[in-house]
Design a protein around this motif. Structure first.
Motif, PDB file in Angstrom:
ATOM      1  N   PHE A 200       0.821  -1.208   0.000  1.00  0.00           N
ATOM      2  CA  PHE A 200       0.000   0.000   0.000  1.00  0.00           C
ATOM      3  C   PHE A 200       0.855   1.259   0.000  1.00  0.00           C
ATOM      4  O   PHE A 200       0.504   2.264  -0.631  1.00  0.00           O
TER       5      PHE A 200
ATOM      6  N   LEU B  46     -11.181  -2.314   4.878  1.00  0.00           N
ATOM      7  CA  LEU B  46     -10.009  -2.651   5.685  1.00  0.00           C
ATOM      8  C   LEU B  46      -9.113  -3.691   5.019  1.00  0.00           C
ATOM      9  O   LEU B  46      -7.885  -3.582   5.038  1.00  0.00           O
TER      10      LEU B  46
ATOM     11  N   PRO C 191      -6.785  -2.491   1.515  1.00  0.00           N
ATOM     12  CA  PRO C 191      -5.535  -1.758   1.764  1.00  0.00           C
ATOM     13  C   PRO C 191      -4.476  -2.605   2.471  1.00  0.00           C
ATOM     14  O   PRO C 191      -3.281  -2.358   2.329  1.00  0.00           O
ATOM     15  N   LEU C 192      -4.921  -3.601   3.240  1.00  0.00           N
ATOM     16  CA  LEU C 192      -4.004  -4.475   3.961  1.00  0.00           C
ATOM     17  C   LEU C 192      -3.781  -5.796   3.223  1.00  0.00           C
ATOM     18  O   LEU C 192      -3.283  -6.758   3.803  1.00  0.00           O
TER      19      LEU C 192
ATOM     20  N   TYR D  45      -2.309  -6.277  10.906  1.00  0.00           N
ATOM     21  CA  TYR D  45      -3.429  -5.338  10.941  1.00  0.00           C
ATOM     22  C   TYR D  45      -2.883  -3.915  11.076  1.00  0.00           C
ATOM     23  O   TYR D  45      -1.673  -3.683  11.114  1.00  0.00           O
ATOM     24  N   LEU D  46      -3.771  -2.954  11.133  1.00  0.00           N
ATOM     25  CA  LEU D  46      -3.387  -1.547  11.288  1.00  0.00           C
ATOM     26  C   LEU D  46      -2.417  -1.377  12.449  1.00  0.00           C
ATOM     27  O   LEU D  46      -2.624  -1.913  13.532  1.00  0.00           O
TER      28      LEU D  46
ATOM     29  N   LYS E 106      -5.461  -9.841  12.174  1.00  0.00           N
ATOM     30  CA  LYS E 106      -6.060  -9.047  11.090  1.00  0.00           C
ATOM     31  C   LYS E 106      -7.415  -9.597  10.657  1.00  0.00           C
ATOM     32  O   LYS E 106      -8.407  -8.852  10.651  1.00  0.00           O
TER      33      LYS E 106
ATOM     34  N   PRO F  88      -8.843   4.943   3.527  1.00  0.00           N
ATOM     35  CA  PRO F  88      -7.456   4.480   3.504  1.00  0.00           C
ATOM     36  C   PRO F  88      -6.442   5.613   3.641  1.00  0.00           C
ATOM     37  O   PRO F  88      -5.399   5.436   4.295  1.00  0.00           O
TER      38      PRO F  88
ATOM     39  N   SER G 188      -3.624   6.109   6.528  1.00  0.00           N
ATOM     40  CA  SER G 188      -2.411   5.761   5.798  1.00  0.00           C
ATOM     41  C   SER G 188      -1.232   5.470   6.721  1.00  0.00           C
ATOM     42  O   SER G 188      -0.434   4.551   6.458  1.00  0.00           O
TER      43      SER G 188
ATOM     44  N   ILE H 161      -1.794   2.019   8.182  1.00  0.00           N
ATOM     45  CA  ILE H 161      -1.622   0.986   7.166  1.00  0.00           C
ATOM     46  C   ILE H 161      -0.137   0.813   6.829  1.00  0.00           C
ATOM     47  O   ILE H 161       0.362  -0.317   6.687  1.00  0.00           O
TER      48      ILE H 161
ATOM     49  N   TYR I 175       2.858  -2.548   6.929  1.00  0.00           N
ATOM     50  CA  TYR I 175       3.761  -3.016   5.875  1.00  0.00           C
ATOM     51  C   TYR I 175       5.227  -2.909   6.266  1.00  0.00           C
ATOM     52  O   TYR I 175       6.055  -3.672   5.778  1.00  0.00           O
TER      53      TYR I 175
END
Length: 629
Positions: free
Chosen positions: A39, A92, A95-96, A102-103, A162, A458, A462, A465, A469
């Motif tokens: 993302f 959710l 974007p993941l 998870y976030l 997640k 998203p 951001s 998210i 990553y």
């Protein structure tokens, strides 16, 4: 028949849960089949999120239009449930899509949440997330259910976090849909659920169990008022069950919900006192009527409280029993946090955004309709309670603590958004009366506004998210394909510990400052992440002093003696970072009222303390692993 209606309502809730679980699970499975770009380095995920949101909104619009026209009654409910489940899931999950996290990944707050889920995946019994043989202090409800989900799908807890978060939010959205539909026309219920789901994800998405409570909480507070006002046994029972379940999920919101119920009772009591006044009636009879009316309200509130208390004890009984047995408790500082947002009253209605505009419309509608609509009165009292709670939290700073009121802003925004939808509905009806049949224009404008808010979620999340990553997951991999962090050595460390100790993970206590290790594997920790997350029964402050004392010892004999004499189960595994001065731990101390409220300090153990046959020392990447034989 009332009884039959209640049974049907319960059945509809069960169906909603099943539909949400199935839709979310399918969505997650389908998304996981493709190797998506990260993302934070591509816009592909954002584009596909918008596509999914538009399709979900289209299903909901069709359901709302059919309901409005009184047609297709059999497909309205399935369409609405599938649509809202898909909306929550794609917002959710897409974007993941390229990360297993998870976030916020496994960082900061998400670190201790993942650790809790790991603990309750490893055991179905209620237990503290970190400390050996301690009753849990933090409500275990969402984590216990998540543990059962992880067991069912055969995933480690860090990986199950997640999908469980997304599935549970989707379930909450469908439950909210069913609840709103029982109070309002179906088309308005659908519109409110879409708006509140978007707001819940936007403002409370990183804390999934909070998002669940506020989604379901808004309509349930209307049920609470109805039960207190009418005396409906079903409504009182439902209100009590909701507050009780809330207590098993989140203490802060439970306190607020209880305050709202009390304020509702006080408001109704004032109505009773004023309504009983009659100059033509004997004053004694008036007093009797007032006392009786207030007493009835108090009895209803108490009945609701009893129901909620019994349910809350399912999770809270072990901790309360430990405290009643005078088990030592100190060092917990959960309330010691005051960010800038906690020093001001939340005002989402003045944000320069579509959500801010919706909240402003909602506030105006609440002020205009609180005397004529039960929904408006319930939501209005809830808003008053939130601001009263915030003011009380600010006042308590003078006493050296807070009530963490900054966490209530998502609920405030959600309540005002729900009211805003009802306000816009009245504005739309007035516009039709004034300008003729402009319903098509109104529908198109509503759809455009909904998509505009949804596709921005998203971007709003951001930062959260991106961390999902950039954090290294439990497999030692970063989802953005960049070099992994030191956490990539965790699997190797886990293997070394098990080989040395010959003990199961849940029978081993580890002293470490790399708490991500405890989030991935169900080892017990000797010390927690910070005192703010620590169980008061664990005596965080005394453990910190013990660690510093151990680091100041001179010989292995002294260390072994100190470990054996500690009042807690001592660590048999030490996971350090290597430093020029020895083996170091970077620990945390509470410095409230400062913001940030935590300071980091380093405790260094001389290498000579472990130069003894009773210890094995192994270097694993940047870590030093010491195991007591």
């Amino acid at each position: 028949m009332p009884g039959r209606r209640h049974v049907l309502a319960g059945a509809e809730l069960v169906v909603a849960v099943i539909v949400a679980a199935v839709v979310a699970s399918i969505g997650l499975f389908v998304i996981a089949q493709v190797q998506w770009p990260a993302f934070n380095s591509s816009n592909v995920n954002g584009a596909l999120t918008t596509v999914g949101q538009v399709i979900s909104v289209a299903l909901l619009v069709v359901a709302a239009l059919l309901a409005r026209a009184g047609r297709g009654a059999r497909v309205v409910t399935p369409l609405s449930l599938v649509g809202i489940s898909a909306f929550a899931t794609v917002t959710l999950a897409m974007p993941l899509g390229a990360t297993k996290l998870y976030l916020f990944g496994i960082s900061v707050d998400q670190q201790f949440r993942t650790e809790y889920l790991t603990r309750l995946t490893d055991t179905a019994g209620l237990h503290d997330m970190t400390y050996f043989n301690l009753a849990p202090y933090y409500p275990a409800g969402w984590f216990w259910l998540g543990g059962r989900y992880a067991n069912a799908v055969g995933q480690p807890a860090w990986e199950a976090y997640k999908p469980w978060a997304i599935i549970s939010i989707a379930i909450a959205a469908t439950i909210a849909m069913v609840l709103w539909k029982r109070m309002l026309p179906t088309d308005r219920a659908i519109a409110i659920t879409v708006a509140t789901t978007a707001v819940a994800i936007m403002y409370a998405g990183p804390e999934p169990y909070a998002a669940i409570l506020i989604l379901v909480g808004a309509p349930m507070l209307i049920t609470v008022l109805h039960g207190l006002r009418s005396g409906s046994g079903a409504a009182l029972l439902a209100g009590g069950v909701f507050i009780g379940v809330s207590a098993t999920f989140y203490t802060l919101f439970t306190g607020l919900f209880a305050l709202i119920a009390v304020l509702m009772t006080l408001y109704l009591a004032v109505e009773v006192v004023r309504g009983a006044g009659n100059s033509a009636v004997d004053p004694k009879a008036v007093r009797t009527a007032r006392v009786r009316g207030v007493g009835v309200l108090a009895a209803r509130l108490i009945a609701m409280g009893v129901v909620s208390g019994v349910i809350a004890l399912v999770v809270w009984a072990p901790y309360l029993l430990a405290r009643l047995r005078s088990q030592p408790a100190s060092g917990g500082t959960a309330e010691h946090y005051l960010p800038a947002s906690g020093a001001q009253l939340p005002a989402p209605m003045f944000e320069f955004s579509l959500v801010g505009l919706l909240c402003l419309v909602g506030l105006i509608w609440l002020l205009l309709r609180h005397r004529t609509r039960t929904v408006s009165l319930a939501l209005g009292i809830s808003v008053v309670a939130i601001y009263a709670f915030c003011l009380l939290s600010m006042a308590l700073t003078a006493a050296g603590t807070t009530l963490l009121s900054f966490r209530l802003e998502p609920l405030l925004a959600l309540i005002l958004s729900a009211a805003g939808v009802l306000g816009l509905a009245e504005v739309a009806m007035a516009a039709v009366r004034r300008f003729g049949d402009i319903r098509f224009l109104i529908v198109v404008a509503s759809i455009i506004g909904t998509v505009a808010v949804a596709q921005n979620i998203p971007d709003h999340l951001s930062a959260e998210i991106t961390v999902a990553y950039t954090d290294t997951d439990g497999n030692g991999v970063r989802a953005d394909k960049r070099p992994a962090g030191a956490e990539s050595f965790f699997p190797q460390i886990d293997q070394a510990i098990r080989a040395e100790t010959k003990r199961p993970r849940n029978d081993t206590v580890v002293l470490t400052a790399d708490y991500g290790f405890l989030s991935v594997y169900p080892y017990y920790g000797f010390q927690g992440l910070t005192s703010h997350y620590a169980n008061p029964l664990a005596e965080f402050d005394k453990r910190a002093a013990a660690i510093e004392n151990w680091a100041g010892l001179q010989t292995p004999d002294q260390l072994v003696s100190a470990l054996d004499s500690t009042p807690w189960r001592p660590p048999t595994v030490f996971l350090f970072r290597y430093s020029a001065d020895g083996y170091s731990l970077r620990l945390a101390a509470d410095v409230y009222p400062n913001d940030p409220n935590v300071t980091r300090y380093t405790v260094t153990f001389p290498t000579a303390l472990f130069d003894d046959p009773r210890f094995t020392v192994t270097e694993v990447g940047p870590f030093v692993l010491v195991v007591r034989r």
